[in-house]
Design an enzyme around this catalytic site. Structure first.
Site, PDB file in Angstrom:
ATOM      1  N   HIS A 163       0.675  -1.151   0.079  1.00  0.00           N
ATOM      2  CA  HIS A 163      -0.018  -0.031  -0.016  1.00  0.00           C
ATOM      3  C   HIS A 163       0.855   1.152  -0.010  1.00  0.00           C
ATOM      4  O   HIS A 163       1.962   1.429   0.292  1.00  0.00           O
ATOM      5  CB  HIS A 163      -0.831   0.036   1.226  1.00  0.00           C
ATOM      6  CG  HIS A 163      -2.026  -0.836   1.135  1.00  0.00           C
ATOM      7  ND1 HIS A 163      -1.961  -2.231   1.430  1.00  0.00           N
ATOM      8  CD2 HIS A 163      -3.362  -0.578   0.752  1.00  0.00           C
ATOM      9  CE1 HIS A 163      -3.295  -2.670   1.231  1.00  0.00           C
ATOM     10  NE2 HIS A 163      -3.966  -1.848   0.918  1.00  0.00           N
ATOM     11  N   LYS A 167      -0.545   4.840   4.719  1.00  0.00           N
ATOM     12  CA  LYS A 167      -1.319   3.745   5.231  1.00  0.00           C
ATOM     13  C   LYS A 167      -1.085   3.749   6.628  1.00  0.00           C
ATOM     14  O   LYS A 167       0.249   3.539   6.876  1.00  0.00           O
ATOM     15  CB  LYS A 167      -1.642   2.341   4.486  1.00  0.00           C
ATOM     16  CG  LYS A 167      -2.619   1.472   4.934  1.00  0.00           C
ATOM     17  CD  LYS A 167      -3.083   0.370   4.239  1.00  0.00           C
ATOM     18  CE  LYS A 167      -3.639  -0.757   5.133  1.00  0.00           C
ATOM     19  NZ  LYS A 167      -5.173   0.061   5.617  1.00  0.00           N
TER      20      LYS A 167
HETATM   21  N1  LIG Z   1     -12.934  -1.002   2.907  1.00  0.00           N
HETATM   22  C1  LIG Z   1     -12.173  -0.371   1.977  1.00  0.00           C
HETATM   23  O1  LIG Z   1     -12.538  -0.834   0.652  1.00  0.00           O
HETATM   24  C2  LIG Z   1     -10.987   0.512   2.108  1.00  0.00           C
HETATM   25  C3  LIG Z   1     -10.722   0.723   3.328  1.00  0.00           C
HETATM   26  N2  LIG Z   1     -10.037   1.833   3.739  1.00  0.00           N
HETATM   27  C4  LIG Z   1      -9.862   2.163   5.095  1.00  0.00           C
HETATM   28  O2  LIG Z   1     -10.345   3.310   5.323  1.00  0.00           O
HETATM   29  C5  LIG Z   1      -9.616   4.238   6.198  1.00  0.00           C
HETATM   30  C6  LIG Z   1      -9.518   5.618   5.845  1.00  0.00           C
HETATM   31  O3  LIG Z   1      -8.493   5.333   4.831  1.00  0.00           O
HETATM   32  P1  LIG Z   1      -7.867   6.672   3.895  1.00  0.00           P
HETATM   33  O4  LIG Z   1      -9.063   7.530   3.414  1.00  0.00           O
HETATM   34  O5  LIG Z   1      -6.884   6.239   3.000  1.00  0.00           O
HETATM   35  O6  LIG Z   1      -7.253   7.552   5.019  1.00  0.00           O
HETATM   36  P2  LIG Z   1      -7.094   9.067   5.380  1.00  0.00           P
HETATM   37  O7  LIG Z   1      -6.030   9.254   6.290  1.00  0.00           O
HETATM   38  O8  LIG Z   1      -6.715   9.662   3.982  1.00  0.00           O
HETATM   39  O9  LIG Z   1      -8.473   9.619   5.638  1.00  0.00           O
HETATM   40  C7  LIG Z   1      -8.834   9.608   6.919  1.00  0.00           C
HETATM   41  C8  LIG Z   1      -9.839  10.574   7.234  1.00  0.00           C
HETATM   42  O10 LIG Z   1     -10.739  10.547   8.238  1.00  0.00           O
HETATM   43  C9  LIG Z   1     -10.592  11.744   8.849  1.00  0.00           C
HETATM   44  N3  LIG Z   1     -10.946  11.633  10.355  1.00  0.00           N
HETATM   45  C10 LIG Z   1     -10.021  10.906  11.198  1.00  0.00           C
HETATM   46  N4  LIG Z   1     -10.667  10.931  12.532  1.00  0.00           N
HETATM   47  C11 LIG Z   1     -11.724  11.628  12.163  1.00  0.00           C
HETATM   48  C12 LIG Z   1     -12.973  11.908  12.913  1.00  0.00           C
HETATM   49  N5  LIG Z   1     -13.047  11.572  14.302  1.00  0.00           N
HETATM   50  N6  LIG Z   1     -14.147  12.389  12.507  1.00  0.00           N
HETATM   51  C13 LIG Z   1     -14.028  12.764  11.161  1.00  0.00           C
HETATM   52  N7  LIG Z   1     -12.965  12.540  10.345  1.00  0.00           N
HETATM   53  C14 LIG Z   1     -11.891  11.836  10.824  1.00  0.00           C
HETATM   54  C15 LIG Z   1      -9.005  12.536   8.655  1.00  0.00           C
HETATM   55  O11 LIG Z   1      -9.253  13.832   9.165  1.00  0.00           O
HETATM   56  P3  LIG Z   1      -7.817  14.447   9.647  1.00  0.00           P
HETATM   57  O12 LIG Z   1      -7.104  14.374   8.372  1.00  0.00           O
HETATM   58  O13 LIG Z   1      -8.434  15.764   9.982  1.00  0.00           O
HETATM   59  O14 LIG Z   1      -7.428  13.618  10.701  1.00  0.00           O
HETATM   60  C16 LIG Z   1      -9.201  12.144   7.287  1.00  0.00           C
HETATM   61  O15 LIG Z   1      -9.780  12.943   6.490  1.00  0.00           O
HETATM   62  C17 LIG Z   1      -8.685   3.291   6.627  1.00  0.00           C
HETATM   63  O16 LIG Z   1      -8.978   2.545   7.747  1.00  0.00           O
HETATM   64  C18 LIG Z   1      -8.254   2.527   5.436  1.00  0.00           C
HETATM   65  O17 LIG Z   1      -7.527   1.187   5.748  1.00  0.00           O
HETATM   66  C19 LIG Z   1      -9.259   2.419   2.720  1.00  0.00           C
HETATM   67  C20 LIG Z   1      -9.661   2.018   1.186  1.00  0.00           C
HETATM   68  C21 LIG Z   1     -10.509   1.233   0.928  1.00  0.00           C
HETATM   69  O1  LIG Z   2      -5.749   1.905   3.499  1.00  0.00           O
HETATM   70  C1  LIG Z   2      -5.928   1.430   2.293  1.00  0.00           C
HETATM   71  O2  LIG Z   2      -5.553   2.666   1.253  1.00  0.00           O
HETATM   72  C2  LIG Z   2      -6.703   0.520   2.089  1.00  0.00           C
HETATM   73  N1  LIG Z   2      -7.020  -0.288   3.144  1.00  0.00           N
HETATM   74  C3  LIG Z   2      -7.755  -1.311   3.009  1.00  0.00           C
HETATM   75  C4  LIG Z   2      -7.522  -2.433   4.002  1.00  0.00           C
HETATM   76  O3  LIG Z   2      -6.762  -2.207   4.838  1.00  0.00           O
HETATM   77  O4  LIG Z   2      -7.439  -3.633   3.507  1.00  0.00           O
HETATM   78  C5  LIG Z   2      -8.228  -1.995   1.648  1.00  0.00           C
HETATM   79  C6  LIG Z   2      -7.340  -1.412   0.471  1.00  0.00           C
HETATM   80  O5  LIG Z   2      -6.444  -2.407   0.216  1.00  0.00           O
HETATM   81  C7  LIG Z   2      -7.016   0.076   0.728  1.00  0.00           C
END
Ligand SMILES: NC(=O)C1=CN([C@@H]2O[C@H](COP(=O)(O)OP(=O)(O)OC[C@H]3O[C@@H](n4cnc5c(N)ncnc54)[C@H](OP(=O)(O)O)[C@@H]3O)[C@@H](O)[C@H]2O)C=CC1
Ligand SMILES: O=C(O)C1=N[C@H](C(=O)O)C[C@H](O)C1
Length: 274
Positions: A163, A167
């Site tokens: 990743h 991450k």
């Molecule tokens: N299930 C799936 O298909 C996928 C899952 N994921 C998962 O999704 C999650 C997020 O990933 P990603 O978008 O890359 O992470 P990022 O760090 O880019 O985004 C997380 C966001 O959440 C915000 N945040 C954190 N805490 C809070 C809160 N209490 N209230 C509101 N906003 C909050 C952060 O804000 P701030 O920057 O202000 O802290 C940031 O904007 C991870 O756990 C990842 O593993 C990711 C991709 C696909």
């Molecule tokens: O953090 C990510 O970017 C992603 N997180 C998910 C995971 O932890 O499996 C899914 C995806 O691979 C992207």
């Protein structure tokens, strides 16, 4: 179907008005992607978006501060919340959803056992769909991996994920799900046998599954399961090319979940129901 109540027969096709979605983590990599996909999708509207620090609008949608979520969800009454944040915040949103009677889809990963318990508690009050990966390719990979691991009972298994360098959690939620799947169909393998990387004088032992997490550049997400026997090797690999695949799957899940009864669901339920 996952543990939980019986699903209703309601679908998005029965809904006269657009589905009103709330997005948490709106300023993050995934939150932005979900908002952009929702704005483009017929039958959906983003009724509420919150983020912790960055509250610039996303795709023309206003973003509120996260600490106003409990008040805003009560005022806006969205049909479903879609959450991609972090484990602590996802649990807080699950508790707020349970209190407000709003279904929750969460793609957040990296939960510990206490946090998983808290999500289960929320699912006693509202439908909660949690999935570590909303890609349909990963859903297919999971099925293929279960079949291959069962068909090759003597193969050594190693799981590798790669990743982007932003991450936080390792190994990825998807890698953990694949490991659970493999351990489910291979009686000789269990969670205790997971070996995270190898170093020094560390020859492979019976019952091991190697787990490798790589972080580099802007890689969206790659998962590989290696099954190696004597004189033959099987590699099953999925590569996500764009976060749009996760956003599309999460919105499919939101549409599917909105009218379900309280209970725990996963993305497989959405796919199986299609
Ligand atoms: N299930 C799936 O298909 C996928 C899952 N994921 C998962 O999704 C999650 C997020 O990933 P990603 O978008 O890359 O992470 P990022 O760090 O880019 O985004 C997380 C966001 O959440 C915000 N945040 C954190 N805490 C809070 C809160 N209490 N209230 C509101 N906003 C909050 C952060 O804000 P701030 O920057 O202000 O802290 C940031 O904007 C991870 O756990 C990842 O593993 C990711 C991709 C696909
Ligand atoms: O953090 C990510 O970017 C992603 N997180 C998910 C995971 O932890 O499996 C899914 C995806 O691979 C992207």
């Amino acid at each position: 179907m996952s543990e939980g109540a019986e699903a209703s027969e309601a679908t998005d096709a029965d809904r006269a008005d657009p589905l009103r979605v709330a997005v948490t983590g709106a300023g993050g990599r995934m939150g932005r992607e979900v908002i952009e996909a929702a704005v483009d999708r017929e039958g959906l509207t983003v009724a509420l978006a919150v983020n912790r620090s960055e509250t610039e609008p996303v795709a023309g949608v206003a973003v509120d501060p996260a600490d106003e979520f409990a008040d805003r969800i009560a005022a806006v009454e969205p049909d479903v919340v879609v959450d991609f944040t972090g484990p602590d915040s996802a649990v807080a949103y699950a508790e707020a959803c349970a209190a407000a009677g709003v279904p929750l889809v969460t793609g957040t990963t990296g939960f510990d056992d206490d946090q998983l318990r808290a999500l289960r508690d929320a699912a006693d009050a509202v439908p909660v769909l949690k999935a570590a990966n909303f890609s349909r390719g990963i859903a297919a990979l999971r099925r293929a991996v279960r079949e291959a691991a069962a068909a090759l009972p003597d193969a050594d298994v190693e799981v590798t994920e790669t990743h982007h360098n932003g991450k936080r959690d390792a190994p990825s939620g998807t890698a953990n799900t694949l490991l659970d799947d493999i351990e489910d169909v291979r009686a000789d393998l269990s969670r205790d046998g997971r070996v995270h990387g190898r170093e020094g004088d560390a020859p492979r032992q019976p019952g091991e599954i190697g787990v490798h997490a790589r972080r580099a550049g802007d890689v969206t997400g790659e998962h590989e399961v290696l099954l190696a026997g004597t004189h033959e090797v099987l590699e099953l690999t999925h590569r996500a090319g764009d976060r749009g695949v996760f956003a599309a799957g999460a919105l499919d899940a939101a549409v599917w979940l909105a009218d379900r009864p309280a209970g725990r669901y996963d993305f497989g339920d959405v796919i199986d129901d299609a």
